[in-house]
Write a protein that holds these residues in place. Structure first.
Motif, PDB file in Angstrom:
ATOM      1  N   VAL A 199      11.440  59.468  31.756  1.00 12.92           N
ATOM      2  CA  VAL A 199      12.850  59.832  31.643  1.00 12.92           C
ATOM      3  C   VAL A 199      13.298  60.376  33.004  1.00 12.92           C
ATOM      4  N   PRO A 200      14.265  59.743  33.634  1.00 17.43           N
ATOM      5  CA  PRO A 200      14.670  60.215  34.958  1.00 17.43           C
ATOM      6  C   PRO A 200      15.245  61.634  34.954  1.00 17.43           C
ATOM      7  N   ILE A 201      16.173  61.904  34.017  1.00 19.67           N
ATOM      8  CA  ILE A 201      16.857  63.202  33.995  1.00 19.67           C
ATOM      9  C   ILE A 201      16.826  63.779  32.586  1.00 19.67           C
ATOM     10  N   ALA A 202      16.220  64.929  32.443  1.00 21.70           N
ATOM     11  CA  ALA A 202      16.243  65.640  31.164  1.00 21.70           C
ATOM     12  C   ALA A 202      17.551  66.416  31.070  1.00 21.70           C
ATOM     13  N   LEU A 203      18.261  66.246  29.966  1.00 19.58           N
ATOM     14  CA  LEU A 203      19.550  66.917  29.782  1.00 19.58           C
ATOM     15  C   LEU A 203      19.556  67.651  28.445  1.00 19.58           C
ATOM     16  N   GLY A 204      19.659  68.971  28.500  1.00 13.69           N
ATOM     17  CA  GLY A 204      19.668  69.791  27.291  1.00 13.69           C
ATOM     18  C   GLY A 204      21.067  70.225  26.923  1.00 13.69           C
ATOM     19  N   ALA A 205      21.927  69.261  26.594  1.00 14.30           N
ATOM     20  CA  ALA A 205      23.348  69.543  26.371  1.00 14.30           C
ATOM     21  C   ALA A 205      23.645  70.240  25.054  1.00 14.30           C
ATOM     22  N   GLN A 206      22.630  70.430  24.202  1.00 12.48           N
ATOM     23  CA  GLN A 206      22.864  71.224  22.994  1.00 12.48           C
ATOM     24  C   GLN A 206      23.142  72.682  23.365  1.00 12.48           C
ATOM     25  N   THR A 207      22.555  73.118  24.470  1.00 10.77           N
ATOM     26  CA  THR A 207      22.816  74.459  24.996  1.00 10.77           C
ATOM     27  C   THR A 207      24.094  74.381  25.828  1.00 10.77           C
ATOM     28  N   GLY A 260      21.081  54.718  31.040  1.00  9.01           N
ATOM     29  CA  GLY A 260      19.876  55.136  30.334  1.00  9.01           C
ATOM     30  C   GLY A 260      19.006  56.099  31.109  1.00  9.01           C
ATOM     31  N   PHE A 261      19.627  56.920  31.958  1.00  7.37           N
ATOM     32  CA  PHE A 261      18.842  57.823  32.798  1.00  7.37           C
ATOM     33  C   PHE A 261      18.611  59.200  32.160  1.00  7.37           C
ATOM     34  N   PHE A 262      19.249  59.445  30.988  1.00 10.02           N
ATOM     35  CA  PHE A 262      19.016  60.690  30.264  1.00 10.02           C
ATOM     36  C   PHE A 262      18.013  60.460  29.134  1.00 10.02           C
ATOM     37  N   ASN A 263      17.493  61.548  28.617  1.00  5.59           N
ATOM     38  CA  ASN A 263      16.682  61.488  27.408  1.00  5.59           C
ATOM     39  C   ASN A 263      17.557  61.107  26.214  1.00  5.59           C
ATOM     40  N   ASP A 264      16.940  60.649  25.147  1.00  8.43           N
ATOM     41  CA  ASP A 264      17.690  60.334  23.935  1.00  8.43           C
ATOM     42  C   ASP A 264      18.354  61.588  23.380  1.00  8.43           C
ATOM     43  N   LYS A 265      19.550  61.427  22.861  1.00 10.28           N
ATOM     44  CA  LYS A 265      20.274  62.495  22.183  1.00 10.28           C
ATOM     45  C   LYS A 265      20.337  63.802  22.989  1.00 10.28           C
ATOM     46  N   PRO A 266      20.944  63.768  24.151  1.00 10.42           N
ATOM     47  CA  PRO A 266      21.043  65.000  24.939  1.00 10.42           C
ATOM     48  C   PRO A 266      21.796  66.113  24.221  1.00 10.42           C
ATOM     49  N   ASN A 267      22.766  65.748  23.346  1.00  5.50           N
ATOM     50  CA  ASN A 267      23.494  66.781  22.608  1.00  5.50           C
ATOM     51  C   ASN A 267      22.622  67.458  21.548  1.00  5.50           C
ATOM     52  N   GLY A 268      21.460  66.885  21.289  1.00  7.45           N
ATOM     53  CA  GLY A 268      20.523  67.482  20.345  1.00  7.45           C
ATOM     54  C   GLY A 268      19.308  68.075  21.042  1.00  7.45           C
ATOM     55  N   ALA A 279       8.607  70.120  33.102  1.00  7.33           N
ATOM     56  CA  ALA A 279       7.389  70.858  33.425  1.00  7.33           C
ATOM     57  C   ALA A 279       6.130  70.086  33.056  1.00  7.33           C
ATOM     58  N   THR A 280       6.198  69.304  31.970  1.00  6.93           N
ATOM     59  CA  THR A 280       5.029  68.550  31.508  1.00  6.93           C
ATOM     60  C   THR A 280       4.985  67.120  32.033  1.00  6.93           C
ATOM     61  N   GLY A 281       6.005  66.713  32.776  1.00  3.39           N
ATOM     62  CA  GLY A 281       6.005  65.376  33.353  1.00  3.39           C
ATOM     63  C   GLY A 281       6.571  64.298  32.458  1.00  3.39           C
ATOM     64  N   LYS A 282       7.123  64.664  31.293  1.00  2.84           N
ATOM     65  CA  LYS A 282       7.755  63.670  30.438  1.00  2.84           C
ATOM     66  C   LYS A 282       9.084  63.207  31.022  1.00  2.84           C
ATOM     67  N   ALA A 283       9.671  64.061  31.826  1.00  2.00           N
ATOM     68  CA  ALA A 283      10.891  63.724  32.564  1.00  2.00           C
ATOM     69  C   ALA A 283      10.662  64.090  34.024  1.00  2.00           C
ATOM     70  N   ALA A 284      11.375  63.413  34.887  1.00  2.67           N
ATOM     71  CA  ALA A 284      11.164  63.638  36.317  1.00  2.67           C
ATOM     72  C   ALA A 284      11.944  64.816  36.856  1.00  2.67           C
ATOM     73  N   MET A 285      13.159  65.036  36.319  1.00  3.03           N
ATOM     74  CA  MET A 285      13.998  66.090  36.888  1.00  3.03           C
ATOM     75  C   MET A 285      15.042  66.554  35.890  1.00  3.03           C
ATOM     76  N   ALA A 286      15.698  67.644  36.247  1.00  2.00           N
ATOM     77  CA  ALA A 286      16.819  68.186  35.483  1.00  2.00           C
ATOM     78  C   ALA A 286      17.789  68.794  36.474  1.00  2.00           C
ATOM     79  N   ILE A 287      19.092  68.606  36.238  1.00  2.19           N
ATOM     80  CA  ILE A 287      20.094  69.208  37.108  1.00  2.19           C
ATOM     81  C   ILE A 287      20.296  70.634  36.612  1.00  2.19           C
ATOM     82  N   GLN A 288      19.903  71.602  37.439  1.00  5.73           N
ATOM     83  CA  GLN A 288      19.882  72.986  36.986  1.00  5.73           C
ATOM     84  C   GLN A 288      20.209  73.949  38.120  1.00  5.73           C
TER      85      GLN A 288
END
Length: 434
Positions: A199-207, A260-268, A279-288
């Motif tokens: 996953v290129p970009i992890a997005l935690g948009a539920q927060t 398709g550069f975000f994880n599935d269901k970023p709003n969740g 941190a675990t390498g499942k995604a490459a980066m996060a905009i933070q």
């Protein structure tokens, strides 16, 4: 996130020139949604008890500094508790209004949120800190984030930046030798990561507060690089979100999703899940924001694998600008029973040793620096931008606390396909005018 005093006469260009080499401050301010924890100092007879309510990102620094203060003032007990940012914005603000606020509490720089310095100070709910020596060293360009009508009402240890927190090992495995310097290069890197099965970009948009960070990372390049006076024009009614580079930034945001550069269901997906993915390498980066870099490192088996780079929001590397801002701080309740003791603790925080300790704990650039000050290597790549290609976090000069939550909501709606960019920008412009 943090917000600059809405009627400040300091333009963004002046703000940056006056920064004295520091990265501009904020929001943000970083925030967390970890559950509440409590730390208490004690031992010996107690003559005063102070209660502090903050956000979780403040915990590591506060734990260290409260312990240090205990040695200086053993008769003063400080009990600290921490809540998610969204709760703090409502619960503590309600306590302030009801007259039962804690002695010390989190405060966001500038203006634009319910818990921002300007909003609370206007209501007469923050103690004046202006007589403390450290306030005389605040860089001129930072003063709108700290002061209202020339008086200082907030303590903050320094500044943070927004960029891509990335897993260097994941980049290496995908054959990416260096961070991208332009938007086209950034898209190419994301494409390469996706083809590598990451996953290129992890997005935690539920927060909610996480939703704003990608637009904040892009808008310096799409808006302020082209017109550094945009804020002044917007305040004067001569510019709008809809008729500006905000539209381009949102288009770029959605382009990342469509490709398709975000994880599935970023709003969740939550901030904590976003952190774990990188941190675990499942995604490459996060905009933070850099203030949460320690959270990513704590979640990683190899903390040294995590670093940061500026998000390039333009195809010309020389036109890439970055967002920076005064980190979330704290203030003393003006109507508390122990206001003088609370102010004394803040005075202790204003000593250079305390500033250095707090800034180090959250990977921030210290408000003031001496030979003992250090800057996290992960944010070194942002320093060349701070001279003349950095701007405060966007909400720092919004005129009210209405725009930021609307921004959160419209991004979630865009990600869910329930709104258009036109509708989103219209709602933000309407909130700005309130």
């Amino acid at each position: 996130m943090t917000d600059l005093l809405h009627n400040a006469r300091v333009s963004r260009g002046q703000f940056l020139r006056l920064m004295g080499g520091l990265a501009a401050a904020a929001a943000a301010t970083a925030c967390s949604t970890r559950p509440e924890t409590t730390a208490t100092t004690g031992g010996g007879p107690v003559t005063a008890e102070l209660k502090f309510i903050g956000v979780a990102d403040q915990k590591s620094a506060m734990d260290e500094l409260v312990a240090g203060y205990q040695k200086v003032k053993p008769a003063v007990r400080i009990t600290a508790s921490y809540a998610p940012t969204d709760q703090v914005q409502t619960s503590v603000r309600t306590q302030l209004g009801a007259g039962n606020a804690p002695d010390l509490h989190v405060v966001y720089p500038g203006n634009g949120s319910a818990m921002s310095m300007s909003q609370i100070a206007k209501a007469g709910l923050l103690a004046d800190l202006s007589a403390q020596a450290w306030t005389q060293t605040i860089p001129a360009g930072f003063k709108p984030a700290f002061q209202l009508d020339g008086k200082t009402y907030i303590y903050s240890a320094g500044s943070s930046v927004i960029g891509a927190v990335y897993n260097t090992k994941v980049f290496e495995k995908a054959g990416i030798e260096a961070p991208p310097a332009t938007w086209s290069e950034f898209l190419a890197v994301c494409d390469k990561l996706k083809k590598a099965g990451v996953v290129p970009i992890a997005l935690g948009a539920q927060t909610p507060w996480v939703t704003q960070l990608i637009t904040y990372a892009l808008v310096p390049s799409t808006v302020y690089a082209k017109d550094p006076t945009f804020d002044d024009k917007q305040l004067a009614g001569q510019a709008t979100f809809a008729q500006s580079g905000w539209r381009q930034a949102m288009e770029m945001y959605l382009e990342l999703q469509k490709r398709g550069f975000f994880n599935d269901k970023p709003n969740g997906t939550t901030f904590e899940q976003q952190t774990s993915m990188v941190a675990t390498g499942k995604a490459a980066m996060a905009i933070q924001v850099s203030a949460v870099l320690p959270d990513f490192r704590k979640a990683a088996s190899s903390p040294g694998d995590l670093s940061m780079f500026p998000v390039p929001g333009a195809d010309d590397a020389n036109s890439v600008w970055i967002p920076a801002g005064v980190v979330v701080g704290l203030g003393a309740g003006a109507k508390g029973k122990n206001v003088e003791e609370a102010k004394a603790f803040i005075d202790f925080l204003g000593k250079q040793e305390s500033i250095n300790a707090w800034a180090k704990a959250i990977s921030a650039i210290p408000l003031t620096q001496d030979a003992s000050s250090t800057i996290d290597p992960a944010v070194q790549s942002f320093l060349p931008f701070t001279k003349d290609r950095a701007v405060p976090f966007m909400d720092q000069r919004w005129p009210n606390a209405e725009v930021q939550p609307v921004h959160f909501a419209v991004i979630q709606e865009l990600l869910a396909g329930k709104s258009t960019i036109d509708e989103a920008l219209k709602k933000m412009d309407e909130a700005y005018q309130k």
